[in-house]
Design a protein around this motif. Structure first.
Motif, PDB file in Angstrom:
ATOM      1  N   ARG A 201       0.832  -1.205   0.000  1.00 16.47           N
ATOM      2  CA  ARG A 201       0.000   0.000   0.000  1.00 16.47           C
ATOM      3  C   ARG A 201       0.869   1.259   0.000  1.00 16.47           C
ATOM      4  O   ARG A 201       0.531   2.260  -0.646  1.00 16.47           O
ATOM      5  CB  ARG A 201      -0.953  -0.027   1.191  1.00 16.47           C
ATOM      6  CG  ARG A 201      -1.962  -1.164   1.109  1.00 16.47           C
ATOM      7  CD  ARG A 201      -2.880  -1.224   2.310  1.00 16.47           C
ATOM      8  NE  ARG A 201      -3.805  -0.090   2.316  1.00 16.47           N
ATOM      9  CZ  ARG A 201      -4.653   0.157   3.310  1.00 16.47           C
ATOM     10  NH1 ARG A 201      -4.676  -0.622   4.378  1.00 16.47           N
ATOM     11  NH2 ARG A 201      -5.469   1.195   3.234  1.00 16.47           N
ATOM     12  N   VAL A 233      -3.775  -3.410  -5.405  1.00 16.64           N
ATOM     13  CA  VAL A 233      -3.939  -2.187  -4.624  1.00 16.64           C
ATOM     14  C   VAL A 233      -4.086  -1.011  -5.582  1.00 16.64           C
ATOM     15  O   VAL A 233      -3.374  -0.923  -6.590  1.00 16.64           O
ATOM     16  CB  VAL A 233      -2.725  -1.957  -3.698  1.00 16.64           C
ATOM     17  CG1 VAL A 233      -2.923  -0.701  -2.849  1.00 16.64           C
ATOM     18  CG2 VAL A 233      -2.503  -3.171  -2.801  1.00 16.64           C
ATOM     19  N   VAL A 239      -7.143  -1.483  -1.005  1.00 17.37           N
ATOM     20  CA  VAL A 239      -7.035  -2.861  -1.478  1.00 17.37           C
ATOM     21  C   VAL A 239      -8.264  -3.161  -2.323  1.00 17.37           C
ATOM     22  O   VAL A 239      -9.385  -3.226  -1.820  1.00 17.37           O
ATOM     23  CB  VAL A 239      -6.910  -3.846  -0.304  1.00 17.37           C
ATOM     24  CG1 VAL A 239      -6.878  -5.283  -0.822  1.00 17.37           C
ATOM     25  CG2 VAL A 239      -5.648  -3.557   0.507  1.00 17.37           C
TER      26      VAL A 239
END
Length: 277
Positions: A201, A233, A239
């Protein structure tokens, strides 16, 4: 229409034919779902009990059963396919291989090669010394050469597993105007639980790119255990798709318009100040 991308999750072992059959099945499933770009995990074709076991399956660059199977799968299903890593022989280093990430276009032709730069030579924290890895004993590091390839889903920057911990590689890829970052991996269960999602992320947010991260899952020969949790992502760090365990096609759409709007309204990459040197 927005393109669909997918991370293909596997549990590879020491039977190459079986692993290739699983990979082919997943590629076929991805194509049925309309995926234009699919990515296999690191070591998808072979995970042996010992690091050096892979040397027995090293192939010459451009020829061999693993590479042939990849080209055939891409051509059969008319899909762009990224092969996590393939052990390729090195003429100047016969005791080691390159961990080569290979990209095939929808005709089955090879479009790019990236050799893993950062090698996993570590003792995993918290394992009490039970988990030690030394990839450099069987793999030669690739030279610094950030690789970007144009695909139907966007400009794709290549990386592999342990590379994820080195943000300078991803910034170099971002400077080459990538839309997508691929991170095929075989993260250990312990490091994956701690850092996998966090790092994926972060790479997405700081470079405002989609990140496609297929992983190995479960137990493997030699007692190694991998984390799984393959995911896609988005560039805001969300996500978009994830599967914890099991063979899987983890697919998501690439919202190109939203990504373009994000970069225009939140221009992080243009706001960098590197300072005077």
């Amino acid at each position: 229409m927005n393109p669909i991308i997918a991370a293909l999750q596997m549990n590879s072992g020491d039977d190459v034919a079986r692993n290739l059959a699983t990979a082919a099945r997943l590629v076929g499933q991805a194509a049925e779902q309309g995926v234009s770009l699919a990515i296999l995990p690191e070591n998808f074709a072979f995970m042996g009990a010992r690091e050096r076991d892979k040397l027995a399956h090293a192939e010459a660059d451009g020829a061999g059963p693993i590479q042939d199977a990849l080209a055939q799968a891409a051509q059969r299903h008319r899909i762009w396919l990224v092969a996590g890593t393939v052990p390729l022989a090195l003429a100047d280093d016969p005791g080691r291989v390159a961990a080569a990430c290979l990209v095939y276009d929808a005709s089955g032709a090879r479009a790019a090669r990236y050799d893993k730069i950062h090698l996993f030579d570590v003792e995993v924290a918290g394992s009490g010394g039970a988990e030690r890895y030394r990839e450099s004993a069987s793999i030669a590091p690739g030279r610094w050469n950030p690789v970007v390839v144009a695909t139907p889903a966007g400009r794709l920057g290549l990386s592999v597993c342990y590379d994820l911990r080195f943000p300078e590689l991803y910034r170099a890829l971002a400077e080459r105007e990538v839309d997508l970052l691929s991170v095929p991996a075989a993260f250990t269960a312990r490091t994956g639980e701690a850092h996998w999602e966090l790092l994926l992320r972060a790479r997405a947010v700081e470079n405002q790119c989609h990140v496609i991260a297929p992983g190995q899952f479960g137990g493997h020969p030699g007692g190694r255990s991998t984390w799984g949790h393959s995911m896609v992502v988005g560039p805001w760090g969300e996500v978009l798709a994830c599967q914890a365990q099991g063979d899987a096609v983890v697919a998501a759409e690439v919202d190109r318009a939203r990504a373009t709007e994000l970069r225009a309204s939140f221009p992080v990459l243009r706001h960098r100040h590197l300072g005077a040197h």
